[in-house]
Design an enzyme around this catalytic site. Structure first.
Site, PDB file in Angstrom:
ATOM      1  N   GLU A 187       0.776  -1.158  -0.041  1.00  0.00           N
ATOM      2  CA  GLU A 187      -0.274   0.136   0.070  1.00  0.00           C
ATOM      3  C   GLU A 187       0.694   1.355   0.123  1.00  0.00           C
ATOM      4  O   GLU A 187       0.615   2.247  -0.810  1.00  0.00           O
ATOM      5  CB  GLU A 187      -1.117   0.022   1.300  1.00  0.00           C
ATOM      6  N   ASP A 211      -0.510   6.164   7.264  1.00  0.00           N
ATOM      7  CA  ASP A 211      -1.721   5.661   6.903  1.00  0.00           C
ATOM      8  C   ASP A 211      -2.599   5.326   7.980  1.00  0.00           C
ATOM      9  O   ASP A 211      -2.401   4.538   8.764  1.00  0.00           O
ATOM     10  CB  ASP A 211      -1.533   4.425   5.854  1.00  0.00           C
TER      11      ASP A 211
HETATM   12  P1  ADP Z   1      -9.425   1.398   5.659  1.00  0.00           P
HETATM   13  O1  ADP Z   1      -8.267   1.641   4.929  1.00  0.00           O
HETATM   14  O2  ADP Z   1      -9.291   0.773   6.875  1.00  0.00           O
HETATM   15  O3  ADP Z   1     -10.252   0.769   4.703  1.00  0.00           O
HETATM   16  P2  ADP Z   1     -10.162   4.137   5.067  1.00  0.00           P
HETATM   17  O4  ADP Z   1      -9.083   4.407   4.612  1.00  0.00           O
HETATM   18  O5  ADP Z   1     -11.552   4.091   3.924  1.00  0.00           O
HETATM   19  O6  ADP Z   1     -10.099   2.807   5.821  1.00  0.00           O
HETATM   20  O7  ADP Z   1     -10.621   5.050   6.193  1.00  0.00           O
HETATM   21  C1  ADP Z   1     -11.776   5.188   6.744  1.00  0.00           C
HETATM   22  C2  ADP Z   1     -11.862   6.066   7.965  1.00  0.00           C
HETATM   23  O8  ADP Z   1     -11.753   7.363   7.412  1.00  0.00           O
HETATM   24  C3  ADP Z   1     -13.147   6.055   8.700  1.00  0.00           C
HETATM   25  O9  ADP Z   1     -12.830   5.775  10.034  1.00  0.00           O
HETATM   26  C4  ADP Z   1     -13.872   7.539   8.309  1.00  0.00           C
HETATM   27  O10 ADP Z   1     -14.741   8.071   9.423  1.00  0.00           O
HETATM   28  C5  ADP Z   1     -12.805   8.163   8.452  1.00  0.00           C
HETATM   29  N1  ADP Z   1     -12.789   9.573   7.499  1.00  0.00           N
HETATM   30  C6  ADP Z   1     -13.551   9.588   6.299  1.00  0.00           C
HETATM   31  N2  ADP Z   1     -13.403  10.991   5.943  1.00  0.00           N
HETATM   32  C7  ADP Z   1     -13.168  11.592   7.140  1.00  0.00           C
HETATM   33  C8  ADP Z   1     -13.122  13.075   7.283  1.00  0.00           C
HETATM   34  N3  ADP Z   1     -13.626  14.138   6.422  1.00  0.00           N
HETATM   35  N4  ADP Z   1     -12.566  13.384   8.748  1.00  0.00           N
HETATM   36  C9  ADP Z   1     -12.452  12.464   9.578  1.00  0.00           C
HETATM   37  N5  ADP Z   1     -12.351  11.182   9.211  1.00  0.00           N
HETATM   38  C10 ADP Z   1     -12.720  10.710   7.947  1.00  0.00           C
HETATM   39 MG    MG Z   2      -6.433   1.706   3.386  1.00  0.00          MG
END
Ligand code: ADP
Ligand code: MG
Length: 618
Positions: A187, A211
């Site tokens: 990643e 990340d």
């Molecule tokens: P993963 O890599 O674990 O699949 P993501 O990168 O998709 O996860 O991140 C998801 C997280 O990002 C969730 O906890 C979501 O609440 C948070 N998130 C998304 N947008 C925002 C934002 N504008 N401010 C704060 N947190 C956010």
């Molecule tokens: Mg991710």
């Protein structure tokens, strides 16, 4: 110049080939898919055109499996048929997961501790590979709908810390979803590619990828040189992510209301309402600085300042991991050329400023942090598709290579997905007194028994000077060069007797063979593990039999006739069990032998020490 070799087909990629190869970010919380056309990268969004994220959640309903937002809605009403965080289960055994099992709403079945985990739904068992394949199928479907064409090739990303089993599980999930996985990419590597870092040949950079996702936090430090991305260090916390930031808001609101944490736990739908509203609040703070709502007739609000102070400890934890990673990589802040932010949670301004303050420099945040990994995967896919010709390709071995050891077991020396060129070695010894020759049979494949793998070649190390079993030190070295040519060298280190062999086209495996081998290893993972366990017990039993024989010979004057015949009886028993196919029976028999001989061995040891002492006195 480097020629892009198709490692799996063992052929040179043709220039006119213009297949779309998709890039997939298979996340713990959200997944998404993108593709590139040589110039531009496109992230596939839902029909509204705004949302690219597919929640990595599956629901098993009456009409089959659904994935994504629809599945997410079922978390409350049907928790035992709604599966999330599958990524945490990939490549894991029950033993690895004892802690996670109790924290999820679905049923992770508890079998043999060493077996790979499965999830139970309505009396049917699913492997994490099958579950991830469902998510991948959904992503594949979305691109195909968008492109109005079928796609069959993909690059999938995994965390830098994923081990071989987890990477293989991801690859197998791709296969099951009908995708040929051309490459598994880290990643953080994908994130750097998305920012264009590492895309030119002579570039040399050291970068930090921070990340913070929904439930996990990773920090990786990469060194990029000649197009090779080397992971210098990774750290993180697999139980720290955006959800924890939601939780501090929930706790804060609970402290302002008369509901207790237990009360909320007992009321599932109220709990979900709090979680949803807290996430909204967190996101709103990121953009407009405060949030107001009401839950169950209670007015609630929170502002950026309060949120910052509540989040302080969580952020400190991530910064501490950065410190540890920098220490591991033996780097200081001046060594870092760029900082890349990944994951939805890095949208929070407090995170951005904490990271930039700690490293003392500005951060790369111009791309959508949700999308960087998928974009990078798409760029890597585009390189593989031959659409970006001037790029150097760093290749990896698609299958493990190793040698046959006692009992027909495969001993892997270079594991699959190692980047080439690479070299690795291991020491072995002989099993028979005065052994002069050692056969070295080289295999490629992922199965535990060599008979199921593909033989690459065989040679003999000859003229080993006669020595008792176990004394020769035979080093076997595998040297795999950038063109996929494997040289195997065997050296007896005490005498320097040496033989070597060159194996060409170590990659020359057909697509069909590759597919068959992966499917086989998938289907046979469990029985392989059993066979492997059995063979290991048989080897151990044979060693014990040999040791017992030696013990009798060396101590025949001190042992009574009864003792000798009892040991012989136990030996016969043990020998008989090695003819059977039960690991447990062999182990019980070995234990009986140990139980009886251990005190005798102690006595013999005392006798010998006594004798030695007497001799030195004289
Ligand atoms: P993963 O890599 O674990 O699949 P993501 O990168 O998709 O996860 O991140 C998801 C997280 O990002 C969730 O906890 C979501 O609440 C948070 N998130 C998304 N947008 C925002 C934002 N504008 N401010 C704060 N947190 C956010
Ligand atoms: Mg991710």
């Amino acid at each position: 110049m480097k020629i892009p070799i198709n490692l799996k087909a063992g052929s040179v990629d043709k220039e006119e080939k213009k297949d779309v190869i998709i890039g997939i970010d298979l996340g713990t919380t959200n997944s998404l898919v993108a593709y590139a056309d040589g110039e531009e990268t496109f992230v596939i969004r839902d029909t509204s055109g705004s949302n690219a994220l597919v929640p990595s959640i599956l629901h098993f309903g009456k009409d089959g499996v659904v994935v994504g937002d629809i599945a997410r809605e079922k978390l409350i009403s049907a928790p035992e048929r709604t599966i999330y965080s599958v990524k945490r289960l990939m490549g894991k055994s029950y033993q690895d997961l004892s802690s996670l099992k109790d924290s999820v709403g679905y049923n992770v079945i508890d079998q043999d501790a060493e077996a790979l985990v499965k999830v139970e739904i309505d009396g049917k068992y699913y492997t994490p590979i099958e579950l991830s394949a469902e998510i991948l199928k959904e992503l594949k479907y979305r691109v195909e709908k968008h492109l109005k064409a079928t796609v069959s090739k993909a690059v999938i990303t995994v965390p830098a810390y994923f081990n071989d089993a987890q990477r293989q599980a991801t690859r197998d999930a791709g296969k099951l979803a009908g995708l040929e996985v051309l490459r598994i990419v880290n990643e953080p590597t994908a994130a750097s590619l998305a920012y264009g870092i590492g895309l030119s040949k002579d570039e040399e950079q050291t970068i930090v990828v921070y990340d913070l996702g929904g439930g996990t936090f990773d920090i990786s430090i990469l060194q990029i040189q000649n197009g090779i991305f080397e992971v210098l260090a990774t750290h993180g916390d697999t139980q720290l992510g955006g959800d924890d930031f939601d939780k501090v808001i929930i706790d804060y609101w609970l402290s302002k209301s008369d509901i207790s944490a237990d009360g909320l736990n007992n009321n599932k739908s109220l709990g979900q309402e709090y979680r949803t509203e807290a996430e909204h609040a967190k996101k709103a703070i990121s953009t407009i600085g405060s949030y107001k709502t009401s839950i169950a007739n209670k007015e609630l609000h929170i502002d950026a300042e309060t949120f910052a102070s509540l989040s302080y400890d969580l952020i400190a934890k991530t910064i501490n991991a950065c410190k540890l990673a920098m220490k591991d990589a033996k780097l200081s802040n001046e060594d870092i050329d760029q900082i890349v932010l990944v994951g939805g949670s890095t949208r929070m301004p407090i995170i951005k400023s904490a990271v930039s303050d700690y490293f003392g420099q500005s951060i790369n945040d111009s791309l959508d942090p949700d999308e960087v990994v998928a974009i990078g995967a798409a760029i890597q896919a585009d390189i593989l598709a031959g659409n970006r010709k001037d790029l150097l390709l760093i290749d990896i071995t698609p299958l493990s290579m190793g040698i046959e050891t006692v009992g027909g077991l495969m001993d892997v020396i270079i594991s699959r997905n190692s980047k080439v060129p690479t070299r690795a070695g291991r020491q072995y010894t002989t099993s028979v007194d005065g052994q002069k020759n050692l056969k070295i049979a080289v295999y490629q494949g992922e199965r535990d028994l060599v008979e199921h793998n593909r033989k690459l070649g065989e040679f003999n190390l000859t003229d080993i000077p006669p020595m008792p079993a176990g004394i020769p030190k035979i080093e076997i070295k595998f040297i795999l060069d950038a063109d996929g040519i494997l040289t195997v060298k065997a050296t007896e280190l005490r005498s320097n007797v040496e033989t070597q062999m060159e194996i060409r086209s170590a990659y020359g495996i057909s697509e069909e063979d590759m597919a068959r081998m992966l499917i086989d290893s998938l289907q046979n993972a469990e029985s392989d593990m059993q066979t492997k366990g059995l063979l290991e017990s048989i080897n151990e039993a044979n060693n014990i039999l040999l040791a017992a024989q030696r013990f009798i010979e060396q101590n025949k004057d001190a042992l009574t006739i009864e003792q000798i015949s009892k040991i012989n009886l136990l030996k016969e028993d043990l020998l008989a069990t090695t003819q059977g196919d039960s690991k447990d029976v062999i182990e019980a028999s070995m234990q009986a032998m140990n139980l009886y001989t251990a005190p005798l061995a102690h006595e013999a040891l005392d006798r010998n020490i006594g004798k030695a002492l007497k001799e030195t006195k004289m």
